[in-house]
Design a protein around this motif. Structure first.
Motif, PDB file in Angstrom:
ATOM      1  N   ASP A 262       0.859  -1.176   0.000  1.00  0.00           N
ATOM      2  CA  ASP A 262       0.000   0.000   0.000  1.00  0.00           C
ATOM      3  C   ASP A 262       0.901   1.233   0.000  1.00  0.00           C
ATOM      4  N   GLN A 263       0.538   2.240  -0.792  1.00  0.00           N
ATOM      5  CA  GLN A 263       1.361   3.442  -0.866  1.00  0.00           C
ATOM      6  C   GLN A 263       1.518   4.127   0.487  1.00  0.00           C
ATOM      7  N   ARG A 264       0.551   3.908   1.380  1.00  0.00           N
ATOM      8  CA  ARG A 264       0.651   4.517   2.707  1.00  0.00           C
ATOM      9  C   ARG A 264       1.816   3.951   3.506  1.00  0.00           C
ATOM     10  N   LEU A 265       2.351   2.794   3.068  1.00  0.00           N
ATOM     11  CA  LEU A 265       3.471   2.173   3.759  1.00  0.00           C
ATOM     12  C   LEU A 265       4.818   2.559   3.154  1.00  0.00           C
ATOM     13  N   ASP A 266       4.787   3.341   2.088  1.00  0.00           N
ATOM     14  CA  ASP A 266       6.049   3.742   1.468  1.00  0.00           C
ATOM     15  C   ASP A 266       6.924   4.471   2.491  1.00  0.00           C
ATOM     16  N   GLY A 267       8.185   4.054   2.566  1.00  0.00           N
ATOM     17  CA  GLY A 267       9.118   4.665   3.501  1.00  0.00           C
ATOM     18  C   GLY A 267       9.361   3.851   4.753  1.00  0.00           C
ATOM     19  N   VAL A 268       8.519   2.807   4.992  1.00  0.00           N
ATOM     20  CA  VAL A 268       8.716   2.020   6.216  1.00  0.00           C
ATOM     21  C   VAL A 268      10.041   1.260   6.181  1.00  0.00           C
TER      22      VAL A 268
END
Length: 441
Positions: free
Chosen positions: A122-128
């Motif tokens: 999910d794009q909301r998890l980008d950067g994890v």
């Protein structure tokens, strides 16, 4: 010989999902329970022109219960065998103490490692993935194994770390490489020792593809054999699943360099499923094969014992009826001369080439005896036959329609070739192709 890439990590991070995604087959069982049955933990695959063997492992966890200890042993073996490691973590769960413990183990191993931050779907998890820099294993790669997101980027990183040259000794052209394979305690190491004539003293010790195995160069008359032993399988301390895991991985690596597979069996015990799996690896690899029935000196014999045993063995190993059976005793040296001759014959036949004229003559005679089959008003026509490969011999039949080749007629053609030419000990690959079309094997 292909390098090995092992997938490791704590339980339930998606290791088996990633494994199946990379090999493009559902080989590993995807389950939330660590230590599930693992009949297939490895598979050959490739990326960007580089071939390698991918290994799936169970989840590393703390604890001393038998299942956890068993899984941990399997993972430790995979780490030792691997050229490159892929540590899988769960991007949704974030960095955990269990991840840090796995990372400490991998840092101690000193193997090139890529961190795959899984479940970033999910794009909301980008950067994890940036949080996983703290593992000290280099730049993490965010992926979603369940539908393939960034798996190509991960494989690019893995391929960059693969060794440029094979990690094991190369087989010379004037040598016959023989993989001594079989399940534990059937006498593989005893056989090698007896052949070379000294207990654990070998003609030449060359570090092999694993930590425990060595190659043994053995001259027999004018022939030089490279005996590729898998002695590490004999450790009695291993639990059953650990042995099967080690057996599959070790056997595959030994077979990769071999001309001939010498499958050692215990004459006192019936064929097991593990025996058949090991034999199947030899056949899948196109290797010549000899069955060495060891401990024959311990069998109570009657007038027809050998014949009855041979037929029973061929019933169990119907797919290896081309392989000669030699009844031996590694302890007493019984029939080891005959075993050496059988291995040499199998190796020669594995490399055999037959002229197109000789093949055509045999084919013409065969079609007189058994007319090619037909289907729905169409009859199979074999227009030409020629050998297109060796190790094992590959025979190309140019036909009007490969779909008309019934399995029974294919078996008839193989039997006819074996009767006409000496292909004892080697599989044959029959290829059927219409002019200008892709071959069917």
């Amino acid at each position: 010989m292909k390098p090995i890439v092992a997938i490791v990590g704590r339980p339930n991070v998606g290791k088996s999902t990633l494994f199946n995604r990379v090999v493009e087959r559902r080989l590993a069982i995807e389950d939330d329970v660590p230590g599930v049955t693992r009949d297939r933990l490895y598979a050959d695959t490739d990326w960007a022109g580089r071939e390698f063997t991918l290994v799936d492992t169970g989840g590393l966890a703390e604890g001393e219960d038998p299942l956890t200890v068993q899984v941990r042993k399997q993972v430790e073996i995979a780490i030792r065998e691997a050229d490159v490691l892929v540590m899988v973590v769960d991007g949704q769960a974030g960095l955990t103490p269990a991840d840090e413990e796995v990372a400490r183990l991998l840092r101690r191993a000193g193997k090139p490692t890529v961190v795959a931050v899984n479940k970033v779907d999910d794009q909301r998890l980008d950067g994890v993935e940036y949080d996983f820099y703290r593992l000290g294993l280099g730049e993490p790669v965010p992926v979603a194994a369940s539908y393939g997101r960034n798996v190509g980027d991960l494989l690019d990183a893995v391929v960059r770390l693969l060794p440029e040259t094979p990690t094991g000794p190369e087989v010379q052209e004037d040598e016959i490489a023989v993989a001594i394979i079989g399940r534990p305690n059937v006498g593989k190491s005893s056989l090698v020792n007896r052949l070379v004539g000294e207990e654990r003293v070998v003609v030449s010790d060359i570090p092999g593809t694993t930590r425990d195995a060595v190659d043994t160069l053995w001259r027999h008359g004018d022939v030089v054999f490279r005996l590729i032993d898998t002695a590490g399988l004999r450790r009695k301390s291993r639990v059953k699943d650990d042995v099967e895991f080690y057996s599959g991985l070790r056997t595959q690596r030994a077979l990769a360099r071999a001309d001939v597979a010498c499958l050692v069996l215990d004459a006192r015990e019936p064929a097991t499923e593990q025996d058949k799996r090991i034999a199947g690896l030899a056949l899948e690899g196109g290797k010549a094969c000899v069955l060495a029935v060891n401990k024959w000196d311990l069998v109570r014999k009657g007038p027809n014992t050998a014949d009855e045993y041979r037929e029973a063995l061929y019933r169990e190993y119907d797919f290896l009826r081309f392989a000669p059976i030699v009844f031996i005793s590694a302890l007493t040296g019984q029939r080891l001369e005959r075993l050496a001759e059988a291995i040499h014959q199998a190796a020669r036949n594995h490399r055999r080439r037959v002229s197109p004229a000789a093949l055509q003559k045999v084919l013409q005679d065969a079609m007189v005896v058994h007319e090619p089959p037909g289907r729905k008003g169409r009859r199979l026509e074999i227009k030409a036959v020629t050998q297109v490969g060796e190790r094992p011999p590959a025979i190309l039949f140019t036909v009007n329609d490969p779909e008309l080749v019934h399995f029974s007629y294919q078996r008839f053609l193989e039997n006819t070739l074996r009767q006409a030419f000496d292909f004892t000990g080697t599989p044959l690959r029959l290829i059927f192709r219409a002019p200008g079309k892709k071959a069917r094997q």
